[in-house]
Scaffold this motif. Structure first.
Motif, PDB file in Angstrom:
ATOM      1  N   SER A 160      33.222  20.345 -10.470  1.00 60.27           N
ATOM      2  CA  SER A 160      33.342  18.797  -9.533  1.00 60.27           C
ATOM      3  C   SER A 160      32.756  17.899 -10.399  1.00 60.27           C
ATOM      4  N   ARG A 161      33.775  16.594 -10.775  1.00 61.53           N
ATOM      5  CA  ARG A 161      33.184  15.616 -11.664  1.00 61.53           C
ATOM      6  C   ARG A 161      32.485  15.013 -10.992  1.00 61.53           C
ATOM      7  N   VAL A 213      29.771  21.321 -13.892  1.00 62.81           N
ATOM      8  CA  VAL A 213      30.078  19.510 -14.323  1.00 62.81           C
ATOM      9  C   VAL A 213      31.417  19.051 -15.036  1.00 62.81           C
ATOM     10  N   ALA A 214      31.608  18.115 -15.127  1.00 62.66           N
ATOM     11  CA  ALA A 214      31.871  18.030 -16.094  1.00 62.66           C
ATOM     12  C   ALA A 214      31.005  16.458 -16.653  1.00 62.66           C
ATOM     13  N   GLY A 250      35.003   9.964 -13.580  1.00 65.05           N
ATOM     14  CA  GLY A 250      33.172  10.883 -13.515  1.00 65.05           C
ATOM     15  C   GLY A 250      32.271  10.962 -13.202  1.00 65.05           C
ATOM     16  N   GLY A 251      31.252  11.149 -12.848  1.00 66.49           N
ATOM     17  CA  GLY A 251      30.115  10.053 -12.049  1.00 66.49           C
ATOM     18  C   GLY A 251      28.697  10.608 -12.702  1.00 66.49           C
ATOM     19  N   LEU A 252      28.748  11.558 -13.509  1.00 66.33           N
ATOM     20  CA  LEU A 252      27.770  12.144 -14.409  1.00 66.33           C
ATOM     21  C   LEU A 252      27.805  12.003 -16.457  1.00 66.33           C
ATOM     22  N   PRO A 253      27.296  11.421 -16.813  1.00 66.31           N
ATOM     23  CA  PRO A 253      27.154  10.828 -17.796  1.00 66.31           C
ATOM     24  C   PRO A 253      25.837  12.092 -18.940  1.00 66.31           C
ATOM     25  N   SER A 254      25.396  12.979 -17.975  1.00 70.95           N
ATOM     26  CA  SER A 254      24.109  14.089 -18.231  1.00 70.95           C
ATOM     27  C   SER A 254      24.127  15.145 -17.818  1.00 70.95           C
ATOM     28  N   GLN A 270      37.822  22.451  -8.048  1.00 70.85           N
ATOM     29  CA  GLN A 270      37.478  21.603  -7.422  1.00 70.85           C
ATOM     30  C   GLN A 270      39.055  20.982  -6.398  1.00 70.85           C
ATOM     31  N   VAL A 271      38.070  20.084  -5.858  1.00 70.42           N
ATOM     32  CA  VAL A 271      38.676  19.596  -4.946  1.00 70.42           C
ATOM     33  C   VAL A 271      39.308  17.569  -5.218  1.00 70.42           C
TER      34      VAL A 271
END
Length: 369
Positions: A22-23, A54-55, A64-68, A319-320
């Motif tokens: 997931s991103r 996760v990315a 993408g929604g995740l910096p950490s 992934q979707v």
């Protein structure tokens, strides 16, 4: 012609490992994205998936929604028991390598040794600028930081004489390198690392309609040829997959999601540059351009079986993106993938991955309309 080392070829009879990627792009706030993807990973574990990835993306929520990722995976580790937890990827040139090494070791210990560490050079040029870095130097900085990371995990003296505590020699065997190129694959192979292949990648001007397998098979060849004798190949093939019982519903959601992606890309095109795809492109053209596998289990199995690069991988990760359907449909797609699609591609649920009660009971297609 393949020049791969036959001693390093993946064992075609060995069962593949199955992953969910997931991103964190659900249509929601950041906090809700984190909650939903946590639920998706918990559900994937319940369905027998072997890994979740996760990315990492900085600044651009549509990318993408995740910096950490290590922070997020520590939360997921507390909600799961067995599934392996991977970074796909940490953008290593933007990081302090010693701090990443420390955080990764702590996460690995807290999760019971479940961390898989994927790295790459990624990131848009403007992201590097915000960190005070030059995007043109990303390759050099990446190589330097990866060397620092390995030495720190191995317990080697750091500048000044200190050593990492706790050290993480166990992580040296769980590094994965993401690349689009044969040269990058060769570097990963020489290091004995895993190879991460993307769900899509740019086509060349000489072969604009090449299949993903046409592009990635030479990359796999370069990786296998470079592996040291006796090394076990680790080749991850990531693919976009969306499965539903109702083919028409799957195609409707794919049409909506892919056109959202076209609109985002069109907004990023510089004046005077042609857009990759027009807003009125047929759905079949969008599916081909975004390397998407979509439809019923039988539809998806047939299209994935035609992917000769995926057949050579040891790990199949789905992934979707860029369909990005609603959360309930993602959960159902995960279930259908584990029940029908992955077994048809050589995956078998491990005995330790007995199914638990599903988070979402199957619903008829009209209930999800």
């Amino acid at each position: 012609m393949s020049h791969s080392n036959p001693l390093s070829q993946p064992n075609p009879s060995a069962p593949k490992r199955l992953g969910f990627f997931s991103r964190l792009l659900d249509q929601a706030s950041a906090a809700e994205r984190y909650r939903l993807v946590t639920e998706q990973i918990v559900h994937a574990e319940a369905q027998g998936f072997d890994s979740a990835w996760v990315a990492q993306h900085h600044f651009h929520e549509a990318e993408g929604g995740l910096p950490s990722p290590l922070v997020f995976l520590s939360h997921v580790a507390a909600r799961t028991q067995r599934i392996r937890l991977g970074t796909g990827i940490v953008t290593l040139p933007m990081e302090n390598a010693i701090r990443v090494a420390e955080d990764a070791v702590v996460l690995d210990l807290l999760s019971g040794g479940r961390l898989e560490f994927g790295v790459g050079t990624g990131g848009t040029p403007e992201s590097f600028t915000a960190f005070g870095l030059n995007s043109a130097e990303r390759g050099t900085v990446y190589a330097q930081n990866l060397a620092v990371l390995r030495n720190a995990w191995a317990g080697q003296p750091l500048p000044g004489g200190d050593r990492l505590y706790p050290a993480g020699p166990q992580l040296l065997q769980r590094v994965w390198q993401a690349t689009f190129s044969a040269a990058g694959a060769e570097r990963a192979g020489l290091a004995g690392d895993g190879l991460m292949l993307s769900r899509t990648q740019p086509r060349t001007a000489e072969a604009p309609n090449a299949s993903l397998a046409d592009i990635q098979n030479p990359v796999i060849d370069a990786y296998l040829a470079a592996l040291p004798a006796g090394s076990t190949p680790r080749i991850m093939g990531s693919r976009t997959l969306f499965v539903a019982e109702d083919r028409q519903r799957a195609l409707r959601l794919a049409d909506a999601g892919l056109r959202r992606g076209v609109a985002r890309l069109a907004a990023m095109v510089q004046p005077g540059q042609p857009a990759r795809l027009g807003p009125d492109a047929p759905l079949e053209q969008l599916i081909a351009a975004y390397d998407v596998h979509v439809g019923t289990p039988d539809d998806v199995i047939a299209s994935l079986r035609a992917d000769t690069a995926l057949a050579r991988t040891t790990d199949i990760v789905f992934q979707v993106h860029s369909v990005d359907p609603p959360h309930a449909d993602i959960l159902r797609s995960i279930s259908l993938t584990a029940q029908y699609v992955a077994p048809a591609l050589g995956w078998a649920r491990q005995p330790s991955a007995a199914p638990r009660q599903a988070l979402l009971q199957p619903q008829p297609a009209d209930a999800l309309a």
